[in-house]
Design an enzyme around this catalytic site. Structure first.
Site, PDB file in Angstrom:
ATOM      1  N   GLU A 231     -28.315 -46.718   6.134  1.00 40.56           N
ATOM      2  CA  GLU A 231     -28.927 -46.017   5.005  1.00 40.56           C
ATOM      3  C   GLU A 231     -30.352 -45.667   5.411  1.00 40.56           C
ATOM      4  OE1 GLU A 231     -28.724 -47.943   1.119  1.00 40.56           O
ATOM      5  OE2 GLU A 231     -30.813 -47.359   0.734  1.00 40.56           O
TER       6      GLU A 231
ATOM      7  N   GLU B  54     -39.351 -44.358  -1.520  1.00 40.49           N
ATOM      8  CA  GLU B  54     -39.046 -45.069  -2.760  1.00 40.49           C
ATOM      9  C   GLU B  54     -40.354 -45.504  -3.399  1.00 40.49           C
ATOM     10  OE1 GLU B  54     -35.119 -47.568  -2.805  1.00 40.49           O
ATOM     11  OE2 GLU B  54     -36.150 -47.984  -0.927  1.00 40.49           O
TER      12      GLU B  54
END
Length: 455
Positions: A267, A272
């Site tokens: 991933e 974020e």
């Protein structure tokens, strides 16, 4: 003629003048200081003073230098040179030349590792024509996406819409009637669920045991069927949301998961953040972080080995738009903000990821962990396959992204009533959302590195 006695008296009177007496009441004035550079009296011939006695009359004369004239001092060392003297010049010159040679080699060697890639455009989205359903898929789920997130994602314009030429991803409150009464959300019945797992499609409220449906709604969009790359670049220009317990993310997942279920196939988290303000101990909307996830199972995810944060300079990422980027090749990967010079995370594919992870020999149950990547012979594995882009705004969660007991967190991750506790505290956190509790995306660009996927 004078007598002998008279001559003696006259001579004495001439050579020895008699000083007149000075009254005691008369003030004596000191004589002026003599110029130290003046020639002493005795050094001046009497004929030049005009005195028959030869005593010098004071005359000022300036000081004259008595330096040795150039060329009058012998320098024998110039007649015979020391044969070793030339090395005083030769050795420094040799040192400079050697230094320049080493520097040139290091620069050349460094340039050999830098690859100037060429790219093919894959996606250039400015949302001027609306949301293209052939590229973007709105995911519809209620399962929490493996992180215990509190939002259900919808395909309605309430949570994802185009406004003023930009994509808005906006979380909203759940209908209170669905929480206060026994209700069931079954996304399989209307065929809108995008997950293949039933637990991600069905949820409900049970007033007896305290479980509730997802307390908020939001959106999650992906390009799985519309745009993916294997090595290349990604740039997303967006403004992060502002509001407690919001979790915006710009990230990527593999299209086919060639090496197994998450996190075996990897991933890539480009950016974020958290919607809380700067006082949040883990960093609020003044911080973005990047990382990659990989591991033989979910309990042995080595994401923390590459997790890096970047703080906004004198502002927050919710105050204005920024470009969040990724550059990815078969030799390295790095993320950046606004410019490639402001790197956040850098990962060098210089050795196998199994070696990088330093995983234990077995899991907590004693089952031996198996290396799922090294058989390819490529150090980039599992990041050597097609990945697609995801944009979403999550809310809350029980995976530790928001630590228990920090900033007045109204729920505990391990509590079976975490969702209800969060909902009951809405009078505290919902007012912080204000009018900026949404991710606004101006543009999305993706490029494929030449030599792959037909580029």
């Amino acid at each position: 003629m004078l007598s002998t006695q008279q001559r003696t008296t006259t001579s004495t009177a001439t050579t020895t003048p008699v000083r007149p007496s000075t009254p005691e009441s008369e003030v004596v004035t000191p004589a002026p200081r003599i110029n130290p550079f003046a020639t002493p009296y005795g050094s001046i011939p009497g004929s030049k003073t005009g005195s028959s006695t030869g005593l010098a009359v004071p005359q000022e004369r300036y000081f004259r230098s008595r330096r040795v004239k150039k060329g009058t001092v012998e320098r024998p060392w110039l007649n015979k040179k020391d044969p070793k003297e030339k090395w005083v010049t030769i050795i420094p010159i040799l040192g400079i030349l050697i230094g320049l040679g080493i520097s040139a080699f290091l620069i050349w060697d460094g340039l050999q590792t830098v690859v100037v890639h060429e790219y093919c455009p894959v996606l250039d989205e400015d949302f001027s024509s609306g949301l293209d359903s052939s590229i973007w898929t709105k995911e519809v789920e209620v399962g929490g996406f493996g992180n215990g997130q509190f939002e259900m994602t919808t395909d309605t314009d309430e949570n994802a819409f185009i406004k003023d030429g930009a994509l808005h991803i906006k979380p909203t409150l759940q209908n209170s009637d669905w929480i206060e009464h026994n209700k069931v959300i079954n996304l399989l019945e209307d065929g809108t669920c995008t997950s293949s797992l039933a637990q991600n499609c069905i949820t409900g409220t049970n007033t007896t045991n305290g479980t509730i449906v997802n307390p908020v709604k939001s959106a999650r969009l992906n390009t799985k069927t519309g745009a993916s790359i294997k090595y290349g670049r990604v740039e997303v220009t967006a403004r992060m949301p502002d509001g407690d317990w919001l979790w915006p993310a710009i990230w990527m997942l593999p299209v086919d998961a060639k090496y197994g279920q998450w996190p075996k196939s990897g991933e890539i988290d480009i950016a974020e953040s958290r919607g809380n303000d700067y006082s949040h101990p883990q960093g609020g909307n003044n911080i973005v972080s990047s990382t990659i996830h990989w591991g033989p199972d979910s309990a042995n995810d080595a994401w923390w080995r590459n997790n890096v944060k970047r703080q906004a300079l004198h502002t927050t990422y919710a105050k204005g738009f920024h470009t969040f980027g990724l550059e990815w090749s078969e030799k390295y990967m790095f993320t950046y903000v606004d410019t490639r010079l402001l790197q956040v995370m850098y990962v060098n594919f210089d050795r196998p990821f199994w070696e990088k992870g330093q995983f234990p020999l077995s899991d907590s149950n004693g089952t031996r962990l198996v290396d799922p990547w090294s058989q390819t012979g490529r150090h980039a594995t599992p990041f050597d396959q097609d990945f697609y882009l995801i944009l979403n705004v999550a809310v809350g969660g029980t995976n530790g992204w928001f630590k228990d007991g920090k900033s007045g967190k109204p729920w505990v991750d391990g509590s079976p009533s975490a969702k209800r506790d969060f909902w009951n505290a809405r009078d505290e956190w919902f007012p912080t959302w204000g009018g900026n509790a949404e991710m606004i995306v101006k543009s999305v660009k993706m490029w494929q590195q030449k030599g792959y996927n037909g580029c």
